[in-house]
Design an enzyme around this catalytic site. Structure first.
Site, PDB file in Angstrom:
ATOM      1  N   TYR A 107      47.498  36.791  35.858  1.00 51.81           N
ATOM      2  CA  TYR A 107      48.802  37.390  35.585  1.00 51.81           C
ATOM      3  C   TYR A 107      49.886  36.338  35.418  1.00 51.81           C
ATOM      4  O   TYR A 107      50.956  36.636  34.875  1.00 51.81           O
ATOM      5  CB  TYR A 107      49.157  38.398  36.685  1.00 51.81           C
ATOM      6  CG  TYR A 107      48.193  39.552  36.706  1.00 51.81           C
ATOM      7  CD1 TYR A 107      48.209  40.512  35.701  1.00 51.81           C
ATOM      8  CD2 TYR A 107      47.227  39.661  37.704  1.00 51.81           C
ATOM      9  CE1 TYR A 107      47.306  41.552  35.696  1.00 51.81           C
ATOM     10  CE2 TYR A 107      46.324  40.704  37.708  1.00 51.81           C
ATOM     11  CZ  TYR A 107      46.353  41.648  36.700  1.00 51.81           C
ATOM     12  OH  TYR A 107      45.457  42.673  36.681  1.00 51.81           O
ATOM     13  N   HIS A 133      43.719  51.301  33.788  1.00 51.02           N
ATOM     14  CA  HIS A 133      43.765  49.914  34.249  1.00 51.02           C
ATOM     15  C   HIS A 133      44.913  49.149  33.608  1.00 51.02           C
ATOM     16  O   HIS A 133      45.368  48.145  34.147  1.00 51.02           O
ATOM     17  CB  HIS A 133      42.427  49.228  33.980  1.00 51.02           C
ATOM     18  CG  HIS A 133      42.015  48.294  35.076  1.00 51.02           C
ATOM     19  ND1 HIS A 133      41.676  48.719  36.346  1.00 51.02           N
ATOM     20  CD2 HIS A 133      41.912  46.942  35.112  1.00 51.02           C
ATOM     21  CE1 HIS A 133      41.365  47.691  37.102  1.00 51.02           C
ATOM     22  NE2 HIS A 133      41.508  46.590  36.382  1.00 51.02           N
ATOM     23  N   ARG A 165      47.660  49.232  35.999  1.00 52.17           N
ATOM     24  CA  ARG A 165      47.456  48.268  37.089  1.00 52.17           C
ATOM     25  C   ARG A 165      47.877  46.870  36.628  1.00 52.17           C
ATOM     26  O   ARG A 165      48.550  46.138  37.361  1.00 52.17           O
ATOM     27  CB  ARG A 165      45.992  48.283  37.528  1.00 52.17           C
ATOM     28  CG  ARG A 165      45.632  47.278  38.628  1.00 52.17           C
ATOM     29  CD  ARG A 165      44.204  47.552  39.092  1.00 52.17           C
ATOM     30  NE  ARG A 165      43.616  46.447  39.832  1.00 52.17           N
ATOM     31  CZ  ARG A 165      43.744  46.267  41.147  1.00 52.17           C
ATOM     32  NH1 ARG A 165      44.472  47.122  41.851  1.00 52.17           N
ATOM     33  NH2 ARG A 165      43.164  45.251  41.748  1.00 52.17           N
ATOM     34  N   HIS A 173      42.944  41.795  45.748  1.00 53.03           N
ATOM     35  CA  HIS A 173      42.028  40.775  45.238  1.00 53.03           C
ATOM     36  C   HIS A 173      41.539  39.893  46.383  1.00 53.03           C
ATOM     37  O   HIS A 173      42.346  39.393  47.171  1.00 53.03           O
ATOM     38  CB  HIS A 173      42.714  39.890  44.200  1.00 53.03           C
ATOM     39  CG  HIS A 173      42.920  40.560  42.880  1.00 53.03           C
ATOM     40  ND1 HIS A 173      43.826  40.108  41.940  1.00 53.03           N
ATOM     41  CD2 HIS A 173      42.342  41.659  42.342  1.00 53.03           C
ATOM     42  CE1 HIS A 173      43.786  40.891  40.881  1.00 53.03           C
ATOM     43  NE2 HIS A 173      42.896  41.842  41.101  1.00 53.03           N
ATOM     44  N   ARG A 202      43.539  51.003  41.439  1.00 50.49           N
ATOM     45  CA  ARG A 202      42.406  51.172  40.545  1.00 50.49           C
ATOM     46  C   ARG A 202      42.168  52.671  40.367  1.00 50.49           C
ATOM     47  O   ARG A 202      42.516  53.472  41.225  1.00 50.49           O
ATOM     48  CB  ARG A 202      41.152  50.517  41.114  1.00 50.49           C
ATOM     49  CG  ARG A 202      41.254  49.010  41.335  1.00 50.49           C
ATOM     50  CD  ARG A 202      39.961  48.479  41.932  1.00 50.49           C
ATOM     51  NE  ARG A 202      39.992  47.034  42.114  1.00 50.49           N
ATOM     52  CZ  ARG A 202      40.338  46.430  43.243  1.00 50.49           C
ATOM     53  NH1 ARG A 202      40.684  47.155  44.308  1.00 50.49           N
ATOM     54  NH2 ARG A 202      40.334  45.108  43.341  1.00 50.49           N
ATOM     55  N   LYS A 262      37.494  47.486  46.399  1.00 52.59           N
ATOM     56  CA  LYS A 262      36.186  46.850  46.238  1.00 52.59           C
ATOM     57  C   LYS A 262      35.784  46.147  47.526  1.00 52.59           C
ATOM     58  O   LYS A 262      36.631  45.629  48.255  1.00 52.59           O
ATOM     59  CB  LYS A 262      36.231  45.848  45.079  1.00 52.59           C
ATOM     60  CG  LYS A 262      36.376  46.502  43.707  1.00 52.59           C
ATOM     61  CD  LYS A 262      36.330  45.455  42.607  1.00 52.59           C
ATOM     62  CE  LYS A 262      36.399  46.101  41.233  1.00 52.59           C
ATOM     63  NZ  LYS A 262      36.358  45.092  40.147  1.00 52.59           N
TER      64      LYS A 262
END
Length: 324
Positions: A302, A267, A270, A293, A153, A188
């Protein structure tokens, strides 16, 4: 009610209210008028007066608009106009309940993330900008390799330090571990993960670190006890840690100079990383771990990109797929 007929008196009163009392812009008032004409037409077609419209009627009209091809966003805007109209009717004591208050527009289909093709990604990664200062070219090349080669990110990229340090641990920053060919990032939810560095990323980083030591204000040999800009892996022109906006601007410029048809944002690299790894390996769990994730359903988008890629290949290659 057709356009040729006189507007419903209630609609006229409401439009006067929003135009003169609420003083909304003329453009907004014109849109409200179109929405209310549509409402009156649908009510007339259903043989129901505007003051007797119920939620069931509104839901049926929403379904009709959606089946006719109107987008969820467009329907949401129409419902907003209708909702305001019935809110006003309620304040006027003309209706006991707002029939639009609990009605929602259909959800818009979530767009697929934008990803580059493999050839485009390689074209960007291998581009060398001759008109830039050598240190800028070395820095930007390393950033592209980390964004595309590791799927970072943008905040993870700009937070990277040269080495691990107490300051990095406190601030939640990541760092480069060249010896083990890894980049340590904190994503995150304050979750730290290790992402392997490929050969191209290692080479670009080694070159950048050698150039970086020659910049004014940089430590020749960064140490764990160093602080401030001396730790920042990617400094900007003005002696501060490069910002996400700065990265985005440099990447957009680089992608256009590299000859890509679409400006690239961080992004997108990514997404490209995830899509290309999944196309090659088919290992969804591995992609989830690499991206950081928390939930695999986030990664499953994806698979749609991967299927889209396979569908294009099928359409281009299979003789029974070709249409006259």
């Amino acid at each position: 009610m057709s356009d040729a007929e006189a507007p419903d008196p209630l609609v006229v009163r409401y439009l006067d209210h929003v135009r003169f009392e609420k003083r909304l812009a003329e453009r907004t008032c014109a849109l409200y008028q179109l929405d209310l004409i549509r409402l009156a037409d649908m009510a007339a077609a259903s043989k129901v007066p505007l003051l007797q419209v119920q939620s069931g009627h509104v839901r049926r009209w929403v379904a009709q608009m959606h089946s006719a091809g109107r987008s969820g966003r467009g329907i949401a805007l129409i419902l907003s106009g209708w909702r305001g109209f019935y809110t006003w009717l309620g304040r006027e004591g003309l209706v006991a309940h707002n029939p639009v208050v609990d009605v929602r527009a259909p959800r818009a289909a979530k767009p697929l993330p934008k990803a580059l093709g493999v050839d485009e990604a390689v074209q960007l990664a291998e581009h060398e900008e001759e008109n830039d200062a050598p240190w800028l070219e070395a820095r930007d090349a390393a950033m592209v390799e980390l964004l595309y080669g590791c799927g970072l990110r943008i905040a993870e990229l700009t937070g990277l330090d040269v080495v691990a340090s107490a300051e990095a641990s406190r601030a939640g920053r990541g760092w480069i571990d060249l010896q083990n060919a890894e980049v340590q990032v904190q994503g995150k939810g304050s979750k730290r993960r290790s992402v392997p560095l490929g050969r191209s990323a290692l080479e670009a980083l080694a070159h950048w670190l050698a150039v970086r030591t020659q910049l004014p204000g940089m430590l020749t040999q960064p140490t764990p006890g160093a602080s401030g800009l001396a730790l920042a892996l990617f400094p900007g022109r003005h002696g501060t840690r490069l910002t996400p906006r700065g990265v985005a601007q440099r990447l957009k410029r680089r992608s256009l100079l590299a000859g890509l048809a679409t400006p690239v944002h961080p992004h997108m690299l990514r997404h490209s990383f995830a899509s290309h790894v999944l196309q090659s390996s088919g290992d969804l769990r591995a992609v989830q771990e690499l991206l950081g994730h928390a939930n695999i359903t986030t990664t499953q988008v994806y698979t749609r990109l991967d299927f889209q890629h396979l569908a294009k290949a099928y359409d281009a290659a299979h003789p029974r797929a070709k249409r006259k």
